[in-house]
Design a protein around this motif. Structure first.
Motif, PDB file in Angstrom:
ATOM      1  N   GLU A   1       0.832  -1.204   0.000  1.00 42.98           N
ATOM      2  CA  GLU A   1       0.000   0.000   0.000  1.00 42.98           C
ATOM      3  C   GLU A   1       0.867   1.255   0.000  1.00 42.98           C
TER       4      GLU A   1
ATOM      5  N   GLU B   1      -5.684   1.506  -2.622  1.00 39.06           N
ATOM      6  CA  GLU B   1      -7.136   1.535  -2.400  1.00 39.06           C
ATOM      7  C   GLU B   1      -7.763   0.194  -2.754  1.00 39.06           C
TER       8      GLU B   1
ATOM      9  N   MET C   1      -6.722  -2.388  -0.103  1.00 36.49           N
ATOM     10  CA  MET C   1      -7.506  -2.210   1.129  1.00 36.49           C
ATOM     11  C   MET C   1      -8.901  -2.790   0.951  1.00 36.49           C
TER      12      MET C   1
ATOM     13  N   ILE D   1      -5.635   1.059   8.839  1.00 34.46           N
ATOM     14  CA  ILE D   1      -5.473   1.478   7.434  1.00 34.46           C
ATOM     15  C   ILE D   1      -5.030   0.291   6.592  1.00 34.46           C
TER      16      ILE D   1
ATOM     17  N   TYR E   1     -12.492   1.112   7.944  1.00 37.40           N
ATOM     18  CA  TYR E   1     -12.668   2.449   8.509  1.00 37.40           C
ATOM     19  C   TYR E   1     -12.944   2.389  10.014  1.00 37.40           C
TER      20      TYR E   1
ATOM     21  N   MET F   1      -9.914   1.524  12.032  1.00 40.81           N
ATOM     22  CA  MET F   1      -8.952   2.626  11.975  1.00 40.81           C
ATOM     23  C   MET F   1      -9.403   3.755  12.895  1.00 40.81           C
TER      24      MET F   1
ATOM     25  N   HIS G   1       3.187   5.131   8.082  1.00 35.04           N
ATOM     26  CA  HIS G   1       1.743   5.042   7.859  1.00 35.04           C
ATOM     27  C   HIS G   1       0.998   5.773   8.967  1.00 35.04           C
TER      28      HIS G   1
ATOM     29  N   ARG H   1       0.650   9.171   7.918  1.00 39.50           N
ATOM     30  CA  ARG H   1      -0.402   9.337   6.908  1.00 39.50           C
ATOM     31  C   ARG H   1      -1.768   9.380   7.590  1.00 39.50           C
ATOM     32  N   VAL H   2      -1.997   8.439   8.492  1.00 37.35           N
ATOM     33  CA  VAL H   2      -3.291   8.412   9.181  1.00 37.35           C
ATOM     34  C   VAL H   2      -3.471   9.684   9.997  1.00 37.35           C
TER      35      VAL H   2
ATOM     36  N   PHE I   1      -5.890  11.664   7.859  1.00 35.78           N
ATOM     37  CA  PHE I   1      -7.180  11.082   8.234  1.00 35.78           C
ATOM     38  C   PHE I   1      -7.705  11.490   9.614  1.00 35.78           C
TER      39      PHE I   1
ATOM     40  N   ASN J   1       4.690   6.216   2.927  1.00 31.77           N
ATOM     41  CA  ASN J   1       3.455   6.872   3.357  1.00 31.77           C
ATOM     42  C   ASN J   1       3.641   8.355   3.642  1.00 31.77           C
TER      43      ASN J   1
END
Lengths: 241, 498
Positions: free
Chosen positions: B147, B163, B166, B279, B284, B287, B313, B316-317, B321, B374
């Motif tokens: 990913e 994507e 995932m 992730i 979702y 996460m 990562h 990234r989250v 996110f 990431n």
């Protein structure tokens, strides 16, 4: 001949517009729940418009990815743009000046398309990785495009058709005053295959044309800290706190 | 080290593209999650009887909730630009590790059940029925993707295989076939608060040990505060930073930076994990649940800021996110970025001359930098695009006199994944990890030969663990890999002159 083609043209156009419209509606209304632009990414809408323009005009990402595919792909698509504009003379009366002014480019556009398609097809057959990912429809699609372009070039250089008659047919379609169509094989092949292309467009990988504009890795802004993005899901999994 | 039953790729210095070798990695698949690990995450414990129906329902659901899926599945023209971009393809030659072919595993089923062409003319468009063999292929090859999003850089439509992976993993987990490594870890976070299952007393003990160690080492009382209410900054680090090498030296580096800055900070025992494997499995809810602990801890401790440690990562989250998952962060100080990366934090202090680095401390090293996937392609640092490349390099240049970059087609947005990201950092995937690291190893070997590089700095816990493990396979020392903040910490001039 004219009547059959007229009916086919209307049917194909309606299918094209309705099916493609439905697909675009689906893309436009499906939420992009998380901020996922491929970074570095622009932080403003203006920046996103710039990124998108570079993507659809210059094929920026493909250029980074593979120079040969970029070259052939770009030749094909920009040859097509020229040819499409050039073809507008069949539906404009009097011919718009900007359409008239590029008429001389038309055959070169056709040749660029041909060279591009040939290059892409050779890659598909010769490069082992690309051959592996190709299925029958990928080859047929290239064949279809080659046949459309080829029949067009044949009319330009080998067997000229009665283009005055073709134009009156096209204008007749628009005015619902149906006119006959020349029955020379090249023009019939050219138009039949174009109809086929219109029909399969909304059900095939040709959806990349609208798709690129809806690609969240390309059309989202990189501003998640500055502005809270919400999932857009009707039943948001996380209630506001 | 026991002798592995596979061959480590030869280092070629320049990256060659291997010929297609069908089935080369068909044998590679991670352990399947046990029922308990599945159920703790809200997934069925084992393959459900009506798995086909459940899988297609889930796919239908995902197609309605993630725009990326219909757009990406429809738009691919099979141009092949991505085919030589994945480190797992470059390292293995297995054609199903070409991003487009990996997507096609899902795309062929999507076409069969969700498109007109695939319903009526499946053979023509490469549409396939969903069978147990397909499910098996999904499990194998969606666990050969880290990913990392490298493919998405080169795709003319921006198709991001991450994507698709995932979605594939989420469907698999939903029918009862989860991956043991990731799901077990997520379960530990839900239950205890970190990937390691380290409870508060053990954590407190570890931090005490670190204080003593630093005191012995440099004679300064650098603190590692835990659950300190009223501190200004909550620092969220990957739990590997608490004791894994070379991660812990990074944690010591952050602590020194905080110590010298005079800004009060704390770790949290409740939210003792920056990593968020939610992730990786593409889910979702999981996460969000993992991230939620951090919001809770920040509110309970009454902090004003959140700083995130070195973890790719996780950043990234956190960066991309968190605001969606657990925002809004209206209870934090809006004067600072929310959240802030520890590299941004240190860089700000340096530019305000609050900290001073003495680069001579690292004169025994020639350092290069591995951009984490990431961070590079899924986040940002600073206030301009590409800050994620600039800021870590600024820090390294300030902390080391000898810094060189690896070749440009392997850094910045073009960086290669370490080979262990995306929930693949597990020994049951060792062959994949070693082979997938080869593109990075090639670039590293080149700067070792050309520039005499001795160390590679990273800002990701997974990269650090992965490289420690795979460097020896390539004849390099496992201690070549260092934390960026270890170098910063070593160069940092503390009050007592160290």
């Amino acid at each position: 001949m004219g009547i059959i083609f007229s009916v086919l043209f209307y049917a194909a156009s309606v299918l094209f517009v309705v099916a493609l419209g439905r697909r675009i509606f689906k893309y436009a209304t499906t939420p992009a729940p998380l901020v996922i632009p491929t970074t570095p990414a622009p932080m403003t809408w203006l920046g996103v418009i710039g990124r998108m323009l570079r993507e659809v005009v210059f094929f920026e990402s493909l250029f980074k990815g593979n120079k040969w595919t970029w070259l052939f792909g770009w030749l094909f698509h920009f040859g097509m743009l020229i040819v499409l504009v050039e073809h507008l003379r069949y539906v404009s009366e009097p011919v718009w000046f900007w359409v008239a002014s590029i008429q001389w480019l038309g055959p070169y556009g056709g040749m660029a398309m041909f060279v591009g398609l040939a290059g892409l097809w050779v890659r598909r057959l010769v490069v082992d990785r690309v051959r592996y990912i190709s299925v029958l429809s990928d080859h047929l699609m290239l064949g279809l495009m080659v046949a459309i372009v080829g029949s067009g070039l044949v009319m330009v250089y080998v067997f000229p058709t009665d283009i005055v008659m073709v134009k009156s047919f096209m204008l007749g379609l628009i005015k619902f005053d149906w006119q006959p169509l020349p029955s020379d094989p090249p023009v019939v092949v050219h138009l039949v295959l174009t109809l086929v292309l219109m029909i399969i467009f909304p059900f095939s990988k040709l959806l990349h044309a609208p798709g690129v504009f809806f690609s969240p890795t390309r059309n989202m802004r990189d501003n998640p800290r500055e502005r809270r993005h919400t999932t857009g899901w009707r039943s948001d999994a996380h209630p506001e706190k | 080290m026991t002798k592995p039953d596979f061959e480590t790729p030869e280092l070629t210095l320049t990256q060659d593209v291997p010929a297609v070798q069908p089935g080369a990695m068909e044998h590679s698949k991670p352990f399947v999650a046990k029922a308990a690990h599945q159920e703790a995450l809200g997934f069925p414990g084992e393959l459900v009887d009506n798995w086909k129906e459940v899988a297609l329902d889930k796919m239908s659901d995902l197609l309605k909730t993630y725009r990326s899926l219909p757009v990406f599945l429809d738009s691919c023209v099979k141009c092949g630009a991505c085919t030589d971009k994945c480190h797992y393809y470059l390292g293995t030659g297995d054609p199903k590790n070409m991003p487009v072919a990996r997507q096609d595993l899902l795309r062929s089923v999507y076409r069969r059940y969700f498109t007109v062409a695939g319903k009526f003319l499946p053979k023509l468009v490469g549409a396939k029925d969903l069978t147990e063999e397909v499910l098996e292929d999904w499990y194998k090859y969606y666990h050969q993707c880290s990913e990392c999003r490298r493919c998405s850089v080169y795709c003319p439509y921006g198709i991001d295989t991450a994507e698709i992976t995932m979605a594939g993993r989420e469907i698999l987990a939903s029918v009862g076939i989860g991956q043991k490594y990731s799901n077990e870890i997520i379960g530990k976070v839900h239950k205890i608060g970190n990937n390691l299952g380290l409870p508060k007393p053990a954590l407190a003990d570890t931090l005490d040990g670190l204080e003593e160690e630093v005191k012995e080492d440099i004679g300064v009382d650098v603190k590692f505060p835990l659950d300190q209410s009223g501190a200004d900054v909550l620092v969220i680090v990957p739990s590997a930073d608490f004791f894994a090498e070379p991660h812990v030296d990074g944690l010591i580096g952050y602590a020194k930076v905080f110590h010298q800055s005079g800004i009060s900070w704390t770790l949290s025992s409740y939210a003792s994990e920056a990593a968020n494997f939610g992730i990786f499995v593409g889910n979702y809810e999981n996460m969000q649940k993992v991230a939620e602990r951090i919001r809770t801890a920040a509110m309970e401790l009454g902090v004003k800021r959140i700083v995130v440690g070195e973890c790719g990562h996780a950043w990234r989250v956190a960066y991309s996110f968190w605001n969606t998952l657990i925002g809004p962060f209206d209870f934090l100080d809006p004067k600072f970025p929310i959240p802030q990366h520890v590299c941004e934090f240190t860089n700000d202090l340096l530019s305000q001359h609050i900290l001073r680095l003495d680069a001579e401390a690292n004169d025994d090293k020639i350092v290069t930098f591995h951009d984490s996937c990431n961070v590079s392609r899924g986040s940002r640092m600073g206030n301009q695009p590409g800050g994620q490349f600039i800021i870590p390099r600024q820090l390294l240049r300030a902390a080391c006199n000898n810094f060189v970059d690896m070749s440009p087609e392997t850094t910045h947005e073009h960086t290669f994944c370490c080979g262990g990201g995306g929930g693949l950092l597990t020994d049951d995937l060792l062959e994949l990890r070693v082979k997938g690291a080869s593109p990075r190893m090639n670039a590293l070997q080149r700067v070792i030969e050309d520039e005499g590089v001795t160390h590679m700095a990273a800002i990701c816990a997974i990269c650090k663990s992965q490289f420690s493990k795979v460097l020896p396979f390539y004849g390099m020392g496992m201690d070549m890999i260092v934390s960026l903040h270890q170098l910063v910490g070593d160069a940092l001039v503390l009050d007592n002159g160290h």
